[in-house]
Design a protein around this motif. Structure first.
Motif, PDB file in Angstrom:
ATOM      1  N   LEU A 104      -3.522  -7.852  -5.678  1.00 32.18           N
ATOM      2  CA  LEU A 104      -2.983  -8.003  -4.329  1.00 32.18           C
ATOM      3  C   LEU A 104      -4.101  -8.227  -3.314  1.00 32.18           C
ATOM      4  O   LEU A 104      -4.004  -9.103  -2.446  1.00 32.18           O
ATOM      5  CB  LEU A 104      -2.172  -6.762  -3.952  1.00 32.18           C
ATOM      6  N   THR A 105      -5.166  -7.453  -3.429  1.00 32.08           N
ATOM      7  CA  THR A 105      -6.269  -7.603  -2.477  1.00 32.08           C
ATOM      8  C   THR A 105      -7.019  -8.914  -2.696  1.00 32.08           C
ATOM      9  O   THR A 105      -7.555  -9.489  -1.748  1.00 32.08           O
ATOM     10  CB  THR A 105      -7.244  -6.418  -2.578  1.00 32.08           C
ATOM     11  N   ALA A 106      -7.045  -9.396  -3.945  1.00 29.77           N
ATOM     12  CA  ALA A 106      -7.721 -10.667  -4.224  1.00 29.77           C
ATOM     13  C   ALA A 106      -7.038 -11.827  -3.509  1.00 29.77           C
ATOM     14  O   ALA A 106      -7.681 -12.831  -3.183  1.00 29.77           O
ATOM     15  CB  ALA A 106      -7.755 -10.928  -5.731  1.00 29.77           C
ATOM     16  N   ARG A 107      -5.745 -11.686  -3.245  1.00 25.38           N
ATOM     17  CA  ARG A 107      -5.006 -12.729  -2.519  1.00 25.38           C
ATOM     18  C   ARG A 107      -5.145 -12.572  -1.004  1.00 25.38           C
ATOM     19  O   ARG A 107      -4.624 -13.387  -0.245  1.00 25.38           O
ATOM     20  CB  ARG A 107      -3.523 -12.692  -2.890  1.00 25.38           C
ATOM     21  N   GLY A 108      -5.814 -11.506  -0.585  1.00 22.70           N
ATOM     22  CA  GLY A 108      -6.032 -11.308   0.843  1.00 22.70           C
ATOM     23  C   GLY A 108      -5.142 -10.273   1.493  1.00 22.70           C
ATOM     24  O   GLY A 108      -5.208 -10.075   2.713  1.00 22.70           O
ATOM     25  N   SER A 109      -4.300  -9.604   0.700  1.00 27.84           N
ATOM     26  CA  SER A 109      -3.426  -8.576   1.264  1.00 27.84           C
ATOM     27  C   SER A 109      -4.159  -7.246   1.386  1.00 27.84           C
ATOM     28  O   SER A 109      -4.992  -6.898   0.552  1.00 27.84           O
ATOM     29  CB  SER A 109      -2.185  -8.374   0.379  1.00 27.84           C
ATOM     30  N   VAL A 110      -3.828  -6.519   2.429  1.00 29.55           N
ATOM     31  CA  VAL A 110      -4.285  -5.145   2.588  1.00 29.55           C
ATOM     32  C   VAL A 110      -3.213  -4.252   1.974  1.00 29.55           C
ATOM     33  O   VAL A 110      -2.027  -4.425   2.252  1.00 29.55           O
ATOM     34  CB  VAL A 110      -4.480  -4.796   4.080  1.00 29.55           C
ATOM     35  N   VAL A 111      -3.618  -3.313   1.128  1.00 23.42           N
ATOM     36  CA  VAL A 111      -2.653  -2.456   0.438  1.00 23.42           C
ATOM     37  C   VAL A 111      -2.642  -1.062   1.050  1.00 23.42           C
ATOM     38  O   VAL A 111      -3.681  -0.409   1.166  1.00 23.42           O
ATOM     39  CB  VAL A 111      -2.973  -2.353  -1.068  1.00 23.42           C
ATOM     40  N   VAL A 112      -1.448  -0.630   1.442  1.00 21.30           N
ATOM     41  CA  VAL A 112      -1.234   0.739   1.907  1.00 21.30           C
ATOM     42  C   VAL A 112      -0.376   1.443   0.864  1.00 21.30           C
ATOM     43  O   VAL A 112       0.755   1.028   0.602  1.00 21.30           O
ATOM     44  CB  VAL A 112      -0.522   0.774   3.274  1.00 21.30           C
ATOM     45  N   VAL A 113      -0.914   2.469   0.240  1.00 26.25           N
ATOM     46  CA  VAL A 113      -0.156   3.224  -0.754  1.00 26.25           C
ATOM     47  C   VAL A 113       0.822   4.143  -0.034  1.00 26.25           C
ATOM     48  O   VAL A 113       0.434   4.925   0.836  1.00 26.25           O
ATOM     49  CB  VAL A 113      -1.103   4.051  -1.652  1.00 26.25           C
ATOM     50  N   HIS A 114       2.107   4.022  -0.386  1.00 23.81           N
ATOM     51  CA  HIS A 114       3.170   4.827   0.220  1.00 23.81           C
ATOM     52  C   HIS A 114       3.822   5.612  -0.910  1.00 23.81           C
ATOM     53  O   HIS A 114       4.525   5.042  -1.745  1.00 23.81           O
ATOM     54  CB  HIS A 114       4.183   3.903   0.900  1.00 23.81           C
TER      55      HIS A 114
END
Length: 216
Positions: free
Chosen positions: A78-88
């Motif tokens: 996900l981050t490799a595609r440029g998304s910021v990940v928020v764990v919920h």
């Protein structure tokens, strides 16, 4: 780092094991003046990766699927595609949460902390920061006094104990001497005693390692 001004155009996708939560999160994200745009809710990660444009932020449950499979392995993609990940997540075991951060998660939102705090964390992470919904959430991923620092071999030894193996059988499994197994057990006990944990036998060591998230 993302330009903070881009917060007005932040797209958000939600991936959660429980679709019953979608309406609440979608309503929160789509609220007028939130500065966020909801682009989809999913129960697995592949549909998010298949989107033509990567969402700016992915709100990701730590456990997905019928078997509650850990989603940590998806974070690098996900981050490799440029998304910021928020764990919920409702997970509060430090080891699991710290694995997610090491994998690239930019923030932690505990489900028990409520929806409003989730929105704040999404905004903070989208602006390039690291966000947590509460003091507890931050402590779970930063406070070294909350969790024993076990080595991979120590965890493997505890896993063998959890499987009901004798020390001799664990030694065979790991290709080490039985005396080394005893040393690992002794060292694990020392680490938990230093944290003030009550550990009196091998079963209690397994209990504490499970509590921390080293074992399932």
């Amino acid at each position: 780092m993302r330009d903070p001004r881009a917060i007005d155009r932040t797209s958000v996708a939600v991936v959660d094991n429980h679709d019953a939560l979608f309406p609440g999160i979608e309503g929160l994200v789509s609220r007028p003046g939130s500065g966020l745009v909801h682009v989809g809710s999913f129960t697995s990660v592949p549909p998010v990766l298949a989107l033509d444009s990567a969402p700016d932020v992915v709100v990701l449950d730590l456990l997905l699927g019928r078997q509650d499979e850990k989603s940590t392995s998806w974070i690098p993609q996900l981050t490799a595609r440029g998304s910021v990940v928020v764990v919920h997540t409702s997970e509060e075991r430090p080891v699991e949460l710290r694995r997610a951060v090491r994998a690239g998660a930019a923030g932690l939102a505990l489900k028990n902390d409520g929806a409003a705090s989730l929105l704040e964390v999404v905004r903070e992470c989208a602006a390039g920061g690291f966000g947590c919904t509460s003091t507890l959430a931050r402590a779970l991923i930063t406070d070294e006094t909350l969790v024993a620092q076990l080595s991979p071999r120590e965890v493997e030894t505890l896993s063998g104990i959890d499987d009901g193996l004798t020390r001799q059988q664990i030694a065979r499994r790991l290709g080490i001497e039985e005396g080394t197994v005893r040393s690992y057990v002794k060292e694990v006990r020392r680490k938990y005693v230093e944290l003030g944990r009550e550990v009196t036998n091998a079963s209690s060591l397994v209990r504490e390692a499970t509590r921390d998230g080293y074992l399932d």
